[in-house]
Design a protein around this motif. Structure first.
Motif, PDB file in Angstrom:
ATOM      1  N   TYR A 179      63.666  19.354  78.480  1.00 26.45           N
ATOM      2  CA  TYR A 179      63.926  19.910  79.811  1.00 26.45           C
ATOM      3  C   TYR A 179      64.084  21.420  79.703  1.00 26.45           C
ATOM      4  N   PRO A 180      63.714  22.167  80.744  1.00 26.20           N
ATOM      5  CA  PRO A 180      63.219  21.704  82.037  1.00 26.20           C
ATOM      6  C   PRO A 180      61.789  21.195  81.960  1.00 26.20           C
ATOM      7  N   LYS A 181      61.514  20.173  82.771  1.00 31.57           N
ATOM      8  CA  LYS A 181      60.149  19.721  82.943  1.00 31.57           C
ATOM      9  C   LYS A 181      59.447  20.622  83.958  1.00 31.57           C
ATOM     10  N   ARG A 235      58.048  35.344  94.945  1.00 30.66           N
ATOM     11  CA  ARG A 235      58.625  36.512  95.585  1.00 30.66           C
ATOM     12  C   ARG A 235      59.737  36.156  96.568  1.00 30.66           C
ATOM     13  N   ASN A 236      59.841  34.902  96.934  1.00 28.93           N
ATOM     14  CA  ASN A 236      60.808  34.488  97.952  1.00 28.93           C
ATOM     15  C   ASN A 236      61.814  33.479  97.403  1.00 28.93           C
ATOM     16  N   GLU A 237      62.933  33.370  98.105  1.00 29.03           N
ATOM     17  CA  GLU A 237      63.954  32.381  97.736  1.00 29.03           C
ATOM     18  C   GLU A 237      63.573  30.972  98.176  1.00 29.03           C
ATOM     19  N   TRP A 238      62.710  30.880  99.196  1.00 25.79           N
ATOM     20  CA  TRP A 238      62.272  29.571  99.678  1.00 25.79           C
ATOM     21  C   TRP A 238      60.908  29.242  99.095  1.00 25.79           C
ATOM     22  N   ILE A 239      60.813  28.029  98.511  1.00 23.21           N
ATOM     23  CA  ILE A 239      59.615  27.597  97.807  1.00 23.21           C
ATOM     24  C   ILE A 239      59.100  26.299  98.433  1.00 23.21           C
ATOM     25  N   LEU A 240      57.817  26.281  98.758  1.00 14.53           N
ATOM     26  CA  LEU A 240      57.148  25.038  99.127  1.00 14.53           C
ATOM     27  C   LEU A 240      56.442  24.541  97.874  1.00 14.53           C
ATOM     28  N   LEU A 241      56.933  23.442  97.324  1.00 12.83           N
ATOM     29  CA  LEU A 241      56.441  22.916  96.044  1.00 12.83           C
ATOM     30  C   LEU A 241      55.442  21.796  96.328  1.00 12.83           C
ATOM     31  N   LEU A 242      54.205  21.993  95.877  1.00 13.99           N
ATOM     32  CA  LEU A 242      53.127  21.067  96.200  1.00 13.99           C
ATOM     33  C   LEU A 242      52.392  20.604  94.949  1.00 13.99           C
ATOM     34  N   ASP A 243      51.880  19.364  95.007  1.00 11.13           N
ATOM     35  CA  ASP A 243      50.894  18.916  94.034  1.00 11.13           C
ATOM     36  C   ASP A 243      49.533  19.474  94.448  1.00 11.13           C
ATOM     37  N   VAL A 268      56.167  16.029  83.781  1.00 14.67           N
ATOM     38  CA  VAL A 268      56.600  16.243  85.167  1.00 14.67           C
ATOM     39  C   VAL A 268      57.756  15.295  85.470  1.00 14.67           C
ATOM     40  N   GLU A 269      58.708  15.773  86.258  1.00 14.27           N
ATOM     41  CA  GLU A 269      59.851  14.948  86.631  1.00 14.27           C
ATOM     42  C   GLU A 269      59.392  13.636  87.262  1.00 14.27           C
ATOM     43  N   GLY A 270      60.194  12.596  87.075  1.00 16.70           N
ATOM     44  CA  GLY A 270      59.851  11.271  87.585  1.00 16.70           C
ATOM     45  C   GLY A 270      60.089  11.138  89.073  1.00 16.70           C
TER      46      GLY A 270
END
Length: 280
Positions: A64-66, A78-86, A160-162
């Motif tokens: 870890y981290p994965k 660059r931002n504090e907010w993240i849209l995490l996508l496959d 990748v995390e489960g």
């Protein structure tokens, strides 16, 4: 369309040349998009760079981290907010409008993350009914993160995390619109992935504390499905009948059957592992 400058997008990739360009074309309203790539040996990186997207290499060290948490910490967003996508996910048009609309409030919100439902493509058709997967995909980088769980020796899911959600140290919001999960791979690849996932889930069941820990990190819906008996039968009834999966035609039937079979796989593999353990 209003530019989305307060949210960075991180796209996770590994050998995604078939669909990555389609995804990146649908992220043009964002000012900051980053691809975190697991040393692809196809044209994934070339495609990302042809879209003028910054690429960050990820090589898992077995610890870890994965990948998801590593990306949050190391992608250089660059931002504090993240849209995490496959790589096969992108915001629907209505979600783009919703994200643009909430931008002014993000700096002052008390939320640490937002849950977003998926519009899932299976066997060539978008499923507008039946079981809906919910992902905690919009994350505040300091208030949300993926936990360390004791699964490094568990087969099936590696870098990748489960199947669990990030932990959040603040309230969690819910967006109305959906992320499109545009899975264009052949159905055989879906079964191959879920065969690996069922290995992971089956081994979790051998460790009651680990299973309990991971269940607590799932959505409420996920916690319920983890606990119910006769899961394959109950899930099929829920997805196909209660949630009207039958309205999606043959694809709805196939998807409900495939997921019910996935849960059946987990049970069969768990019983086999348990039997082997009792004999040794």
């Amino acid at each position: 369309m209003t530019r989305i400058s307060s949210i960075s997008v991180i796209v996770l990739t590994k050998n995604e040349e078939a669909g990555l360009g389609f995804t990146l074309d649908r992220l043009r309203d964002f000012d900051d998009v980053i691809v975190v790539d697991s040393l692809s040996n196809d044209r994934t990186v070339e495609i990302a760079r042809s879209h003028h997207i910054r690429v960050v290499d990820f090589e898992w060290n077995g610890q870890y981290p994965k990948k998801k948490q590593w990306a949050l910490e190391n992608a250089g967003a660059r931002n504090e907010w993240i849209l995490l996508l496959d790589a096969d996910e992108f915001p629907s048009a209505s979600l783009l409008r919703e994200l643009a609309a909430i931008q002014p409030a993000l700096d002052n919100t008390t939320y640490g993350a937002y849950d977003i439902d998926l519009l899932y493509r299976f066997s060539g058709r978008y499923l507008r009914h039946g079981h809906v997967v919910t992902k905690r995909s919009l994350l505040h980088i300091e208030r949300a993160g993926f936990p360390v769980v004791d699964d490094l020796d568990v087969p099936g899911i590696r870098e990748v995390e489960g199947h669990y959600q990030p932990e959040v140290s603040a309230p969690i919001g819910k967006l109305k619109s959906r992320i499109v999960h545009d899975d264009r791979d052949p159905v055989s690849s879906w079964f191959a992935r879920h065969n690996r996932y069922s290995d992971w889930e089956a081994h979790l069941r051998l460790n009651a504390e680990l299973r309990k820990s991971i269940a607590s990190k799932r959505t409420r819906k996920g916690r319920v499905f983890d606990a119910v008996p006769f899961k394959p039968f109950l899930f099929f009834g829920y997805a196909y009948v209660v949630r009207a999966g039958f309205l999606d035609g043959r694809a709805g039937l196939d998807y409900a059957t495939a997921l019910a079979t996935y849960y059946w796989q987990i049970g069969v593999k768990y019983r086999e592992l348990k039997s082997i353990g009792e004999e040794s």
